[in-house]
Design a protein around this motif. Structure first.
Motif, PDB file in Angstrom:
ATOM      1  N   UNK A   1       0.849  -1.187   0.000  1.00 21.78           N
ATOM      2  CA  UNK A   1       0.000   0.000   0.000  1.00 21.78           C
ATOM      3  C   UNK A   1       0.881   1.231   0.000  1.00 21.78           C
ATOM      4  N   UNK A   2       0.274   2.414  -0.225  1.00 21.33           N
ATOM      5  CA  UNK A   2       1.061   3.646  -0.257  1.00 21.33           C
ATOM      6  C   UNK A   2       1.710   3.917   1.088  1.00 21.33           C
ATOM      7  N   UNK A   3       1.003   3.557   2.208  1.00 23.43           N
ATOM      8  CA  UNK A   3       1.547   3.816   3.539  1.00 23.43           C
ATOM      9  C   UNK A   3       2.827   3.025   3.768  1.00 23.43           C
ATOM     10  N   UNK A   4       2.954   1.843   3.116  1.00 24.75           N
ATOM     11  CA  UNK A   4       4.151   1.036   3.280  1.00 24.75           C
ATOM     12  C   UNK A   4       5.265   1.409   2.302  1.00 24.75           C
ATOM     13  N   UNK A   5       4.930   2.046   1.188  1.00 23.14           N
ATOM     14  CA  UNK A   5       5.930   2.303   0.150  1.00 23.14           C
ATOM     15  C   UNK A   5       7.061   3.223   0.604  1.00 23.14           C
ATOM     16  N   UNK A   6       6.815   4.349   1.291  1.00 22.28           N
ATOM     17  CA  UNK A   6       7.940   5.197   1.715  1.00 22.28           C
ATOM     18  C   UNK A   6       8.934   4.457   2.603  1.00 22.28           C
ATOM     19  N   UNK A   7       8.403   3.634   3.519  1.00 18.06           N
ATOM     20  CA  UNK A   7       9.316   2.876   4.381  1.00 18.06           C
ATOM     21  C   UNK A   7      10.130   1.862   3.572  1.00 18.06           C
TER      22      UNK A   7
ATOM     23  N   UNK B   1      17.623   9.564  -2.646  1.00 22.40           N
ATOM     24  CA  UNK B   1      17.370   9.980  -1.266  1.00 22.40           C
ATOM     25  C   UNK B   1      16.756  11.373  -1.236  1.00 22.40           C
ATOM     26  N   UNK B   2      17.320  12.272  -2.052  1.00 23.04           N
ATOM     27  CA  UNK B   2      16.741  13.633  -2.129  1.00 23.04           C
ATOM     28  C   UNK B   2      15.322  13.572  -2.668  1.00 23.04           C
ATOM     29  N   UNK B   3      15.058  12.687  -3.650  1.00 21.76           N
ATOM     30  CA  UNK B   3      13.714  12.579  -4.225  1.00 21.76           C
ATOM     31  C   UNK B   3      12.710  12.109  -3.177  1.00 21.76           C
ATOM     32  N   UNK B   4      13.123  11.160  -2.338  1.00 26.94           N
ATOM     33  CA  UNK B   4      12.215  10.643  -1.311  1.00 26.94           C
ATOM     34  C   UNK B   4      11.854  11.713  -0.289  1.00 26.94           C
TER      35      UNK B   4
ATOM     36  N   UNK C   1       8.561  12.572  -2.635  1.00 31.36           N
ATOM     37  CA  UNK C   1       7.651  11.536  -2.158  1.00 31.36           C
ATOM     38  C   UNK C   1       6.938  11.948  -0.876  1.00 31.36           C
ATOM     39  N   UNK C   2       7.662  12.526   0.084  1.00 31.70           N
ATOM     40  CA  UNK C   2       7.039  12.912   1.354  1.00 31.70           C
ATOM     41  C   UNK C   2       6.109  14.104   1.204  1.00 31.70           C
ATOM     42  N   UNK C   3       6.304  14.954   0.195  1.00 26.79           N
ATOM     43  CA  UNK C   3       5.506  16.170   0.044  1.00 26.79           C
ATOM     44  C   UNK C   3       4.270  15.914  -0.809  1.00 26.79           C
ATOM     45  N   UNK C   4       4.485  15.273  -1.990  1.00 27.74           N
ATOM     46  CA  UNK C   4       3.379  15.136  -2.937  1.00 27.74           C
ATOM     47  C   UNK C   4       2.659  13.791  -2.799  1.00 27.74           C
ATOM     48  N   UNK C   5       3.327  12.787  -2.309  1.00 24.78           N
ATOM     49  CA  UNK C   5       2.688  11.515  -2.019  1.00 24.78           C
ATOM     50  C   UNK C   5       1.982  10.887  -3.202  1.00 24.78           C
ATOM     51  N   UNK C   6       0.666  10.584  -3.064  1.00 23.40           N
ATOM     52  CA  UNK C   6      -0.056   9.842  -4.108  1.00 23.40           C
ATOM     53  C   UNK C   6      -0.207  10.606  -5.417  1.00 23.40           C
TER      54      UNK C   6
END
Length: 446
Positions: free
Chosen positions: A3-9, A62-65, A69-74
């Motif tokens: 799921x999206x909640x698991x993808x960043x980790x 790492x910079x992209x994440x 990823x943390x700002x715009x998310x889905x």
């Protein structure tokens, strides 16, 4: 399915895990090379550079994440997410692990003394700088088994003799042949004499060694007329025929053995030393008496002597005997055959003596060299009666006639000869000395 909640980790674990993997692979490479003595310095440096570059590039995902990823998310597009994931996997895992496996599988083992070990069916990868073959002359001291003729630098010597079993070429001063050019590596290439078979090998140079415009891979055989290129410098290689080279090598070995036996023998005080030749005896207590052989080795086979006669040009009738192994024709005063004419290049053509005859070749002259009306494109055999045209000067190949006593008495003391015109002297070059071994046993003392 994540799921999206698991993808960043999961993405963070893959990126930081890849960074750790890249650094660990670099350390493993360094340890393996030092502990197991594997790989050349160039191989190790390139492998470590790949690991270091991968580690640095991992800071992009790492910079992209953190900033995307943390700002715009889905709201991010699937293409952007997949691209960042591929960068993390390739840079952090595939590149370091593949370079580590390749280094372990392909790196060459190195012995403790700095000499590279051999594999079945292969020769030495590169020779050590202190290899004793650099001091051994297979045909005897000062006897060349081949020559390198510069094709670009007209101010260089006509031919560089090759006398040792191993000859190193490069920019550093500890090479046997120093080529001062930035495009030439410090230790660029090596030329081997392998029992009458010359070979060349590149020493991992930056710009490669070219043999007839092809990069040298491993040990490659050399033949007369081959063109070698080191950086921007080109040389033509000329070698003795294998039969004559083997004969000379055998004579040189006999000479060495005779010298060793002479040093071991204790001569009789009443016996004067030999004035001519080399005399050897053996300890009579060990071997007994021997018969006096008094044999003399036969002269080395050489091609029939020829000479060039100027037919047209500034010195008509001048003669040049072909006695040297390599004779250069050109306008330069240092050439063996000097033709002072503007149509002749400084080093125009070259004649090389082989056991089968004399071969003439063009040295990339401006106006070309022609044999019997055809332009020379490769070393060609020259025979009596052939017409050689160098620029606007015509030379005829002839067999010299035997000199009469009057001609011998009239010849100049410095070896100059003339043909009807005393104002056009030419130098008669002496032939190469012949190695002669005489083995005799002194008569028993009364």
């Amino acid at each position: 399915m994540f799921t999206y909640a698991d993808f960043p980790t999961w993405f963070a674990i893959s990126v930081y895990g890849g960074l750790a993997c890249s650094l660990l692979c670099g350390g493993a490479l360094a340890w393996y090379a030092l502990a197991r003595h594997q790989g050349t310095q160039r191989q190790l440096a390139m492998s470590l550079m790949v690991c270091l570059t991968s580690s640095c590039l991992l800071f992009v995902p790492i910079w992209w994440a953190q900033n995307r990823l943390d700002v715009y998310g889905p709201t991010l597009s699937m293409f952007e997410v997949v691209l960042a994931l591929l960068c993390a996997v390739v840079l952090g895992w595939l590149a370091p692990l593949s370079i580590l496996v390749s280094y372990v599988a392909l790196a060459a083992p190195i012995a403790q003394d700095g000499r590279y070990k051999t594999f079945p069916g292969e020769g030495l990868l590169v020779a050590a700088l202190d290899d004793p073959a650099r001091r051994r002359a297979p045909l005897g001291a000062g006897q060349a088994w081949g020559w390198l003729t510069p094709l670009d630098d007209l101010t260089a010597p006509r031919a560089i003799p090759l006398t040792q079993e191993l000859i190193l070429l490069g920019r550093e001063g500890d090479n046997d042949i120093v080529i001062e050019e930035t495009g030439v590596s410090r230790h660029h290439a090596e030329i081997h004499w392998d029992h009458g078979h010359p070979q060349i090998k590149d020493r991992g140079s930056t710009n490669n060694t070219l043999l007839n415009r092809q990069a040298v891979r491993g040990r490659m055989p050399l033949h007369s007329g081959d063109v070698l290129q080191f950086g921007e410098h080109r040389y033509r290689f000329e070698a003795l025929e294998s039969e004559e080279a083997a004969r000379r090598s055998a004579i040189a070995r006999q000479q060495t053995i005779a010298d060793e036996e002479t040093r071991k023998v204790r001569r009789s005080p009443s016996l004067p030393p030999a004035a001519n030749g080399l005399h050897t005896t053996e300890n009579t207590e060990a071997t007994g008496a021997q018969e006096d052989t008094g044999e003399q080795s036969a002269p080395l086979p050489v091609a029939p002597t020829l000479e060039l006669v100027a037919v047209a040009g500034p010195t008509p009738g001048a003669r040049w005997p072909l006695h040297e192994s390599v004779m250069t024709i050109g306008r330069d005063q240092e050439c063996a055959i000097t033709l002072p004419d503007s149509s002749v290049s400084r080093q125009h053509a070259q004649i090389v003596r082989q056991p089968t005859g004399f071969f003439v070749s063009d040295l990339r002259s401006a106006n070309g060299a022609y044999l019997n009306g055809e332009r020379l494109k490769a070393p060609t055999l020259i025979k009596p009666g052939d017409i050689l045209r160098v620029g606007e000067i015509t030379l005829r190949c002839e067999t010299p006639s035997s000199p009469t006593p009057e001609d011998t008495n009239a010849s100049a003391p410095n070896g100059y000869t003339t043909d009807g015109d005393p104002t056009t002297p030419t130098v008669a070059v002496p032939t190469q000395p012949t190695v002669v071994i005489t083995t005799q046993k002194p008569p028993p003392s009364a």
